[in-house]
Design a protein around this motif. Structure first.
Motif, PDB file in Angstrom:
ATOM      1  N   LEU A   4     149.413 -26.155-116.065  1.00 50.27           N
ATOM      2  CA  LEU A   4     150.117 -26.019-114.797  1.00 50.27           C
ATOM      3  C   LEU A   4     150.310 -24.539-114.467  1.00 50.27           C
ATOM      4  O   LEU A   4     150.374 -23.694-115.366  1.00 50.27           O
ATOM      5  CB  LEU A   4     151.497 -26.685-114.874  1.00 50.27           C
ATOM      6  CG  LEU A   4     151.563 -28.145-115.325  1.00 50.27           C
ATOM      7  CD1 LEU A   4     151.741 -28.246-116.825  1.00 50.27           C
ATOM      8  CD2 LEU A   4     152.710 -28.856-114.640  1.00 50.27           C
TER       9      LEU A   4
ATOM     10  N   SER B 128     148.239 -28.109-110.853  1.00 51.04           N
ATOM     11  CA  SER B 128     147.983 -28.468-112.249  1.00 51.04           C
ATOM     12  C   SER B 128     146.549 -28.944-112.398  1.00 51.04           C
ATOM     13  O   SER B 128     145.853 -29.211-111.415  1.00 51.04           O
ATOM     14  CB  SER B 128     148.949 -29.550-112.709  1.00 51.04           C
ATOM     15  OG  SER B 128     148.700 -30.765-112.023  1.00 51.04           O
TER      16      SER B 128
ATOM     17  N   THR C  17     155.908 -32.649-113.126  1.00 43.45           N
ATOM     18  CA  THR C  17     156.327 -31.472-112.385  1.00 43.45           C
ATOM     19  C   THR C  17     157.802 -31.229-112.595  1.00 43.45           C
ATOM     20  O   THR C  17     158.620 -32.114-112.356  1.00 43.45           O
ATOM     21  CB  THR C  17     156.054 -31.651-110.885  1.00 43.45           C
ATOM     22  OG1 THR C  17     154.682 -31.920-110.704  1.00 43.45           O
ATOM     23  CG2 THR C  17     156.445 -30.403-110.126  1.00 43.45           C
TER      24      THR C  17
END
Lengths: 114, 116
Positions: free
Chosen positions: A34, A49, B104
């Protein structure tokens, strides 16, 4: 032991040109990579990513390339804009003993000159 | 919706004192992480909470550091008997679920700790 390395602490690029940020890693167990972007006095924000089974992922002006044999990835920004000036962190993830690991590099400060 | 929040934003303390840093993750995020960033260095992992599982404390630098999380809500990072080398920005992040490739992390603005 730095498992994720960003060897260039800073990079300066002219507006409109390509910015290339590099990252090397040592752990072959990493399966996702990432990139995060960080402005001063703010927390990092996720940028893009890539899975270890791919060699390229593109999102607008940002493209990440992965070379597994070289254990190297790079972030390309084209065209670069002054607002892209920030610190960019490369990070890599893997799961070990049911625990999720996210390892960050030391960051590269990008300056895009108008 | 609200992002990750941290308090205080800045903390100045004297060597030897204890400090407590707070993180409010995004509602519904099951995973919570603490990182430390010393001046001129990268992000250093400290501890990771995932749901009701035992936390991953492998990044805590010494037994002066501890962290707690109540369920899937607020977390506190405590540093006892602070030392000058503890001076850093302490960042908290949360993520929704550990689905590979979708982890994330959303970061808070950090707490800037200065130990005199």
């Amino acid at each position: 032991d730095q498992q994720v390395k960003q060897n260039s602490p800073s990079l300066s690029v002219q507006e409109g040109r390509i910015s290339i940020l590099n990252c090397d890693y040592t752990n072959s167990m990493f399966d996702y990579f990432l990139w995060y972007k960080k402005y001063p006095a703010e927390g990092p924000t996720f940028l893009i990513s890539i899975s270890s089974i791919k060699d390229k992922n593109e999102d607008g002006r940002f493209t990440v390339f992965l070379n597994k044999s070289a254990k190297h990835l790079s972030l390309h920004i084209v065209p670069s804009q002054p607002g892209d000036s920030a610190v960019y962190f490369c990070a890599a993830t893997f799961v070990m003993d049911s625990s999720y690991k996210l390892i960050f590099g030391s960051g590269t400060r990008l300056l895009v000159r108008p | 919706g609200a992002g990750v929040s941290q308090s205080p934003s800045n903390k100045v303390t004297e060597k030897g004192k204890d400090v407590e840093l707070r993180c409010d993750p995004i509602s519904g995020h099951t995973a919570l992480y603490w990182y430390r960033q010393r001046l001129g260095q990268g992000l250093e992992f400290l501890i990771y909470f995932q749901g009701n599982s035992a936390p991953d404390k492998s990044g805590l630098p010494s037994d002066r550091f501890s962290a707690e999380r109540t369920g899937e809500s607020v977390s506190t990072l405590t540093i006892q008997r602070t030392q000058q080398e503890d001076s850093a920005v302490y960042l908290c992040a949360s993520s929704q679920f550990p689905v590979r490739g979708q982890e994330t992390q959303y970061f808070g603005p950090g707490t800037r700790l200065l130990v005199l």
